[in-house]
Write a protein that holds these residues in place. Structure first.
Motif, mmCIF file in Angstrom:
data_model
loop_
_atom_site.group_PDB
_atom_site.id
_atom_site.type_symbol
_atom_site.label_atom_id
_atom_site.label_comp_id
_atom_site.label_asym_id
_atom_site.label_seq_id
_atom_site.Cartn_x
_atom_site.Cartn_y
_atom_site.Cartn_z
ATOM 1 N N LYS A 1 0.861 -1.181 0.000
ATOM 2 C CA LYS A 1 0.000 0.000 0.000
ATOM 3 C C LYS A 1 0.899 1.233 0.000
ATOM 4 O O LYS A 1 2.038 1.176 0.452
ATOM 5 N N SER A 2 0.371 2.339 -0.505
ATOM 6 C CA SER A 2 1.119 3.597 -0.648
ATOM 7 C C SER A 2 2.336 3.408 -1.557
ATOM 8 O O SER A 2 3.417 3.916 -1.288
ATOM 9 N N SER A 3 2.155 2.651 -2.635
ATOM 10 C CA SER A 3 3.244 2.448 -3.591
ATOM 11 C C SER A 3 2.751 2.760 -4.997
ATOM 12 O O SER A 3 1.564 2.967 -5.229
ATOM 13 N N SER A 4 3.686 2.801 -5.926
ATOM 14 C CA SER A 4 3.331 3.038 -7.328
ATOM 15 C C SER A 4 4.329 2.311 -8.208
ATOM 16 O O SER A 4 5.383 1.875 -7.749
ATOM 17 N N GLY A 5 3.978 2.183 -9.474
ATOM 18 C CA GLY A 5 4.857 1.498 -10.414
ATOM 19 C C GLY A 5 4.360 1.676 -11.832
ATOM 20 O O GLY A 5 3.364 2.367 -12.086
ATOM 21 N N TYR B 1 0.527 2.851 -12.181
ATOM 22 C CA TYR B 1 -0.466 2.590 -11.146
ATOM 23 C C TYR B 1 0.010 3.201 -9.833
ATOM 24 O O TYR B 1 1.199 3.326 -9.583
ATOM 25 N N THR B 2 -0.959 3.580 -9.003
ATOM 26 C CA THR B 2 -0.679 4.086 -7.659
ATOM 27 C C THR B 2 -1.661 3.398 -6.709
ATOM 28 O O THR B 2 -2.855 3.374 -6.970
ATOM 29 N N GLY C 1 -5.577 0.941 -0.039
ATOM 30 C CA GLY C 1 -5.594 -0.135 -1.026
ATOM 31 C C GLY C 1 -6.322 0.227 -2.303
ATOM 32 O O GLY C 1 -6.490 -0.615 -3.178
ATOM 33 N N GLY C 2 -6.774 1.477 -2.435
ATOM 34 C CA GLY C 2 -7.420 1.924 -3.669
ATOM 35 C C GLY C 2 -6.392 2.075 -4.782
ATOM 36 O O GLY C 2 -5.271 2.543 -4.543
#
Length: 153
Positions: free
Chosen positions: A74-78, A126-127, A132-133
């Motif tokens: 959670k609180s990640s991006s890629g 994506y973020t 978890g959204g």
């Protein structure tokens, strides 16, 4: 020349009449073609939005599966397409991404770009927020273009 002979010799349209019909058709095509092309672009972008929403739903569903390992935090991006690190580049194994692409009916991330109809995006990121959204951003060109780029939450 009687009336019957005259009707037998006059069997078609004159050259002027044919030229007028062709000119009218050319004007109609000139006016309608740009509208048709815009309609096609809008439908392709709509299809791409649906695909992106399907990716988001597949990520969400797989993220909620307790049996799948390797999910992003959670609180990640890629990056899904483009960028420095693409999620599961071809040849790597990660159960989470394998399951996401399986839900989408794709072998791996390299097949995702081919599914986009409008154009192959330069970037799909994506973020994942703290709850978890998932938000997915699609960018078609190197420079942002608000008329075609979009986000799905």
């Amino acid at each position: 020349m009687n009336k019957k002979q005259k009707s037998l010799t006059n069997k078609g349209f004159s050259l002027v009449e044919l030229i007028i019909v062709i000119a009218i058709m050319a004007v109609l095509v000139g006016v309608l073609a740009p509208q048709y092309i815009k309609y096609l672009d809008k439908s392709k972008i709509s299809s791409d939005k649906q695909l992106t929403d399907n990716v988001r739903q597949a990520m969400t569903t797989t993220l909620l599966d307790p049996n799948v390992t390797g999910a992003p935090a959670k609180s990640s991006s890629g990056n899904l397409i483009g960028g420095a690190s693409v999620a599961t580049p071809t040849g790597t194994t990660n159960e989470y991404w394998t399951e996401v692409y399986s839900v989408l009916g794709l072998a791996d991330s390299s097949k995702l770009a081919a599914e986009y109809k409008y154009a192959s995006p330069t970037s799909v990121t994506y973020t994942i927020d703290a709850n978890g959204g998932i938000k997915i951003d699609v960018q078609y060109k190197a420079a942002a273009d608000a008329s075609v780029d979009f986000s799905i939450q």
